[in-house]
Write a protein that holds these residues in place. Structure first.
Motif, PDB file in Angstrom:
ATOM      1  N   THR A 186       0.804  -1.095   0.181  1.00 24.05           N
ATOM      2  CA  THR A 186      -0.100  -0.062  -0.080  1.00 24.05           C
ATOM      3  C   THR A 186       0.783   1.226   0.039  1.00 24.05           C
ATOM      4  OG1 THR A 186      -1.782  -1.160   0.920  1.00 24.05           O
ATOM      5  CG2 THR A 186      -1.833   1.259   1.159  1.00 24.05           C
ATOM      6  N   THR A 187       1.791   1.239   0.611  1.00 25.59           N
ATOM      7  CA  THR A 187       2.771   2.383   0.776  1.00 25.59           C
ATOM      8  C   THR A 187       3.503   2.857  -0.369  1.00 25.59           C
ATOM      9  OG1 THR A 187       3.076   2.319   3.419  1.00 25.59           O
ATOM     10  CG2 THR A 187       4.760   3.343   2.133  1.00 25.59           C
ATOM     11  N   LEU A 188       4.004   1.538  -1.037  1.00 21.79           N
ATOM     12  CA  LEU A 188       4.777   1.743  -2.313  1.00 21.79           C
ATOM     13  C   LEU A 188       3.980   2.213  -3.448  1.00 21.79           C
ATOM     14  CD1 LEU A 188       7.023  -1.328  -2.292  1.00 21.79           C
ATOM     15  CD2 LEU A 188       7.586   1.126  -2.030  1.00 21.79           C
ATOM     16  N   ASP A 189       2.532   1.680  -3.493  1.00 19.48           N
ATOM     17  CA  ASP A 189       1.575   2.129  -4.306  1.00 19.48           C
ATOM     18  C   ASP A 189       1.106   3.624  -4.223  1.00 19.48           C
ATOM     19  OD1 ASP A 189       1.210  -0.482  -5.431  1.00 19.48           O
ATOM     20  OD2 ASP A 189      -0.632  -1.060  -4.570  1.00 19.48           O
ATOM     21  N   GLN A 190       1.168   3.927  -3.040  1.00 20.76           N
ATOM     22  CA  GLN A 190       0.843   5.354  -2.745  1.00 20.76           C
ATOM     23  C   GLN A 190       1.918   6.397  -3.125  1.00 20.76           C
ATOM     24  OE1 GLN A 190      -2.072   6.942  -1.635  1.00 20.76           O
ATOM     25  NE2 GLN A 190      -0.955   8.787  -2.342  1.00 20.76           N
ATOM     26  N   MET A 191       3.345   5.804  -2.942  1.00 20.42           N
ATOM     27  CA  MET A 191       4.458   6.418  -3.307  1.00 20.42           C
ATOM     28  C   MET A 191       4.538   6.843  -4.972  1.00 20.42           C
ATOM     29  SD  MET A 191       7.251   4.786  -0.616  1.00 20.42           S
ATOM     30  CE  MET A 191       8.743   5.909  -1.542  1.00 20.42           C
TER      31      MET A 191
END
Length: 147
Positions: free
Chosen positions: A113-118
């Motif tokens: 999720t964090t990587l997708d948001q980044m």
């Protein structure tokens, strides 16, 4: 291992177990599928552990499984990140393998999720449109993160 791998690659149905006395027992489909995965992993040089999901681990075993230190695991237990039990007669914590796997899965999903948001933030900032000035993008990201 190579011979077994080749054999399993050419067999479409579960095989049978052959005992020392010549008796054969059909191998259930579930056991066959596990065997195929185990052989593939071993052939790739991966370590294999077969354990029931309700198995209780020591804090050291759980930490080793997650690839973290025991003190770090204890902090996760105390924060409630991973459930644990204390046997009535002992003072040592025990952790269910299923709870360790659940934690590992949650952390993996959080990272995704964090990587997708980044990635979405980078796309919105136009960082994929052309060769960007990474120094300026880094400054902007740091300012945004600080606020």
């Amino acid at each position: 291992m190579l011979d077994l791998s080749r054999f399993l690659a050419n067999v479409a149905e579960p095989a049978a177990l052959l005992g020392p006395d010549g008796q054969t027992v059909p191998l259930p489909m579930e056991a066959y599928q596990v065997l195929v995965k185990v052989v593939e992993s071993m052939r790739a040089g991966k370590a294999i552990t077969v354990a029931p999901l309700d198995q209780r681990l020591t804090t050291q075993e759980a930490a080793d499984f997650l690839g973290i230190s025991r003190p770090t695991l204890v902090k996760l237990l105390e924060k409630g990140e991973i459930a644990y039990e204390r046997p009535a007669t002992g003072r040592h914590r025990r952790v269910r393998l299923s709870d360790v796997l659940d934690y590992q899965s949650r952390k993996r999903q959080e990272r995704r999720t964090t990587l997708d948001q980044m990635t979405a933030d980078a796309a919105a900032a136009g960082l994929y449109d052309e060769v960007p000035d990474y120094r300026e993008a880094l400054r902007t990201a740091r300012k945004r993160r600080a606020s």
